[in-house]
Design an enzyme around this catalytic site. Structure first.
Site, PDB file in Angstrom:
ATOM      1  N   HIS A 112      13.883 -94.435 -45.423  1.00 39.12           N
ATOM      2  CA  HIS A 112      14.144 -95.594 -44.572  1.00 39.12           C
ATOM      3  C   HIS A 112      15.159 -95.143 -43.528  1.00 39.12           C
ATOM      4  O   HIS A 112      16.017 -94.308 -43.825  1.00 39.12           O
ATOM      5  CB  HIS A 112      14.790 -96.749 -45.345  1.00 39.12           C
ATOM      6  CG  HIS A 112      14.000 -97.297 -46.482  1.00 39.12           C
ATOM      7  ND1 HIS A 112      14.086 -96.800 -47.747  1.00 39.12           N
ATOM      8  CD2 HIS A 112      13.136 -98.342 -46.539  1.00 39.12           C
ATOM      9  CE1 HIS A 112      13.288 -97.507 -48.553  1.00 39.12           C
ATOM     10  NE2 HIS A 112      12.698 -98.442 -47.841  1.00 39.12           N
TER      11      HIS A 112
ATOM     12  N   ASP B 254      18.605 -95.034 -44.814  1.00 43.30           N
ATOM     13  CA  ASP B 254      18.898 -94.070 -45.895  1.00 43.30           C
ATOM     14  C   ASP B 254      19.488 -92.818 -45.268  1.00 43.30           C
ATOM     15  O   ASP B 254      20.308 -92.130 -45.879  1.00 43.30           O
ATOM     16  CB  ASP B 254      17.635 -93.580 -46.614  1.00 43.30           C
ATOM     17  CG  ASP B 254      16.844 -94.678 -47.276  1.00 43.30           C
ATOM     18  OD1 ASP B 254      17.435 -95.707 -47.616  1.00 43.30           O
ATOM     19  OD2 ASP B 254      15.625 -94.477 -47.450  1.00 43.30           O
TER      20      ASP B 254
ATOM     21  N   ASP C  67       8.662 -92.819 -55.795  1.00 38.66           N
ATOM     22  CA  ASP C  67       9.523 -93.982 -55.573  1.00 38.66           C
ATOM     23  C   ASP C  67      10.053 -94.363 -56.959  1.00 38.66           C
ATOM     24  O   ASP C  67       9.691 -95.390 -57.529  1.00 38.66           O
ATOM     25  CB  ASP C  67       8.725 -95.111 -54.920  1.00 38.66           C
ATOM     26  CG  ASP C  67       9.619 -96.203 -54.366  1.00 38.66           C
ATOM     27  OD1 ASP C  67      10.831 -96.166 -54.669  1.00 38.66           O
ATOM     28  OD2 ASP C  67       9.122 -97.073 -53.646  1.00 38.66           O
TER      29      ASP C  67
HETATM   30  C1  XLS Z   1      10.226-101.500 -53.166  1.00 36.19           C
HETATM   31  C2  XLS Z   1       9.383-100.564 -52.427  1.00 36.19           C
HETATM   32  C3  XLS Z   1      10.117 -99.738 -51.375  1.00 36.19           C
HETATM   33  C4  XLS Z   1       9.154 -99.119 -50.417  1.00 36.19           C
HETATM   34  C5  XLS Z   1       9.758 -98.603 -49.161  1.00 36.19           C
HETATM   35  O1  XLS Z   1       9.853-102.004 -54.215  1.00 36.19           O
HETATM   36  O2  XLS Z   1       8.707 -99.766 -53.323  1.00 36.19           O
HETATM   37  O3  XLS Z   1      10.909 -98.781 -51.994  1.00 36.19           O
HETATM   38  O4  XLS Z   1       8.436 -98.092 -51.013  1.00 36.19           O
HETATM   39  O5  XLS Z   1      10.379 -99.597 -48.425  1.00 36.19           O
HETATM   40 NI    NI Z   2       7.553 -98.095 -52.854  1.00 36.98          NI
HETATM   41 NI    NI Z   3       8.788-100.512 -55.449  1.00 35.70          NI
END
Ligand code: XLS
Ligand code: NI
Ligand code: NI
Length: 446
Positions: free
Chosen positions: A111, A114, A349
């Protein structure tokens, strides 16, 4: 230097004593080695590296401090020492690139904020992003690691409490637009392969105060504008919408894959937009990941995956590292049959648990996840190549391959004719779905 990793002279080493993670095969006792993920291994005409395009996410891995609604941070990341925002951002970038290179993943995801903390104004944020992306470009050139996708954080700042692109206040929508423009600029500058929209606040807390139709129209308008802008800047990648049914909003508009496919088609975004599917979001929507992937694949929109897993004893997005090989094998069957992903890759993620506080834990999480995917890919490939799986499934539909069944598929029968055929046939014979047999095939090849 304890590894062959490129560190700039005098640069601090954050993950001391850990070198490049080697592939050592399944018999190894080394917890910091891959047992299954061999990036050069060919599986069905592509290397594992090419199949997966693994990415490490900036937010959980290098910004996630372990704080939760009930407790303070537990992870004292040395790169998050308070100080000037750009100095801190550079330290974090050093740590990030050191980690990713040692792990041997080819990509990262981020992001905007980030990379560097948001500034007190849009202009200041833009300056900071300019500087940190200059630094990121140097790190990318030295390591060969690149962004799989970038995105804008349109959910953390209080201004977005009523949404970003779907905010009922135009001033907030405009601010979100400014932020997305900057995030697109950063992604394009860094050579990002794709761009993601995850709408955590694009939804509602109460329908009573919400004009849903108007908000969805605004979201579509916003996505068109972002796409047009990025294309004018020469961006060639895909845009991915990341479905999630809820959390943080009570109800999110990008609920699941089917909802997003409908939205993309309704508003004329197909071609440019595909989906970034996440395991834990699928289960939050009461689906399995393989269901979500199949929906996307059938629509030509299987873009990218966010890898993690939920906890079946509670409902929320726990973002644990993937470890369930059976579940992943089901996902990899869809993945392989779809011919892989459209432009994307597999982004972790996922976050280590709040009480996983050693620097090694970040390696264990990613190594385990990559190994679990590799093992699942091998199993799925074997199932498709060597078992009766495809044949057994095709047999269930054999009655549509000829005669009246084929006529039906080709639109040559009316309901009246269907009724006449049924009258002539009498009660259909019972045919087993043989689910247990299919399940056993998976276990045989894992
Ligand atoms: C949140 C999402 C986020 C996205 C990116 O639950 O997974 O991390 O992947 O904004
Ligand atoms: Ni995500
Ligand atoms: Ni998520």
């Amino acid at each position: 230097m304890s590894s062959q990793i490129h560190l700039t002279l005098g640069q601090k080493e954050y993950f001391k004593g850990i070198g490049k993670i080697p592939y050592e095969g399944r018999e190894t006792d080394n917890p910091l080695a891959f047992r299954w993920y061999d990036e050069h291994r060919m599986v069905g005409g592509k290397t594992m590296k090419e199949h997966f395009r693994f990415a490490v996410c900036w937010w959980h891995s290098f910004c996630g401090t372990g704080a939760d609604p009930f407790g303070a941070p537990t992870k004292n990341f040395p790169w998050l020492r308070p100080g000037d925002p750009l100095g801190q951002a550079r330290d974090k970038m050093d740590a990030g690139f050191e980690f990713i290179t040692k792990l041997g993943a080819p990509f990262y995801c981020f992001h905007d904020y980030d990379l560097v903390a948001e500034g007190p104004s849009l202009a200041e944020s833009e300056k900071r992003l300019e500087k940190i992306t200059d630094y990121a470009l140097e790190k990318q050139q030295a390591s060969g690691v690149e962004p799989l996708w970038g995105t804008a954080n349109l959910f953390s700042h209080p201004r977005y409490m009523n949404g970003a692109a779907t905010n009922p206040d135009f001033a907030v929508v405009a601010h979100a637009g400014a932020q997305v423009r900057m995030a697109l600029d950063a992604t394009i500058k860094l050579g990002g392969a794709n761009y993601v929209f995850w709408g955590g606040r694009e939804g509602y807390m109460s329908l009573l105060n919400t004009d849903m139709k108007r908000e969805l129209g605004h979201l579509a308008r916003f996505l068109h504008m972002a796409k047009d802008y990025a294309r004018q800047q020469g961006f060639k990648g895909y845009f991915f919408i990341e479905p999630k049914p809820m959390e943080p909003s009570k109800h999110q508009y990008d609920f699941d894959a089917a909802t997003c496919v409908g939205f993309i088609r309704h508003f004329g975004l197909e071609g440019d937009f595909k989906l970034n599917l996440e395991f834990n979001h699928a289960t939050l929507a009461q689906h399995s990941m393989q269901h979500e992937m199949q929906v996307a694949a059938d629509a030509g929109m299987l873009g990218s995956l966010d890898a993690n897993r939920g906890d079946y004893q509670n409902g929320w997005d726990t973002d644990q590292f993937p470890a369930d090989v059976y579940e992943l094998t089901e996902a990899m069957l869809v993945f392989l049959e779809a011919g892989g992903l459209r432009g994307g890759g597999i982004n972790f993620d996922a976050k280590t648990r709040r009480n996983s506080t050693d620097p090694e834990d970040l390696f264990y999480g990613h190594i385990g996840g990559m190994d679990a995917f590799a093992r699942a890919l091998l199993a799925a490939h074997d199932i498709l190549e060597h078992s009766d799986y495809k044949k057994l499934r095709a047999e269930r539909y054999a009655s549509f391959d000829k005669g009246h069944g084929l006529d039906f598929e080709n639109g040559k029968l009316s309901l009246k004719e269907l009724a006449a055929i049924a009258a002539k046939n009498g009660e259909p014979e019972q045919r087993s779905g043989r689910q247990e047999l299919f399940e056993n095939i998976l276990n045989r090849y894992i």
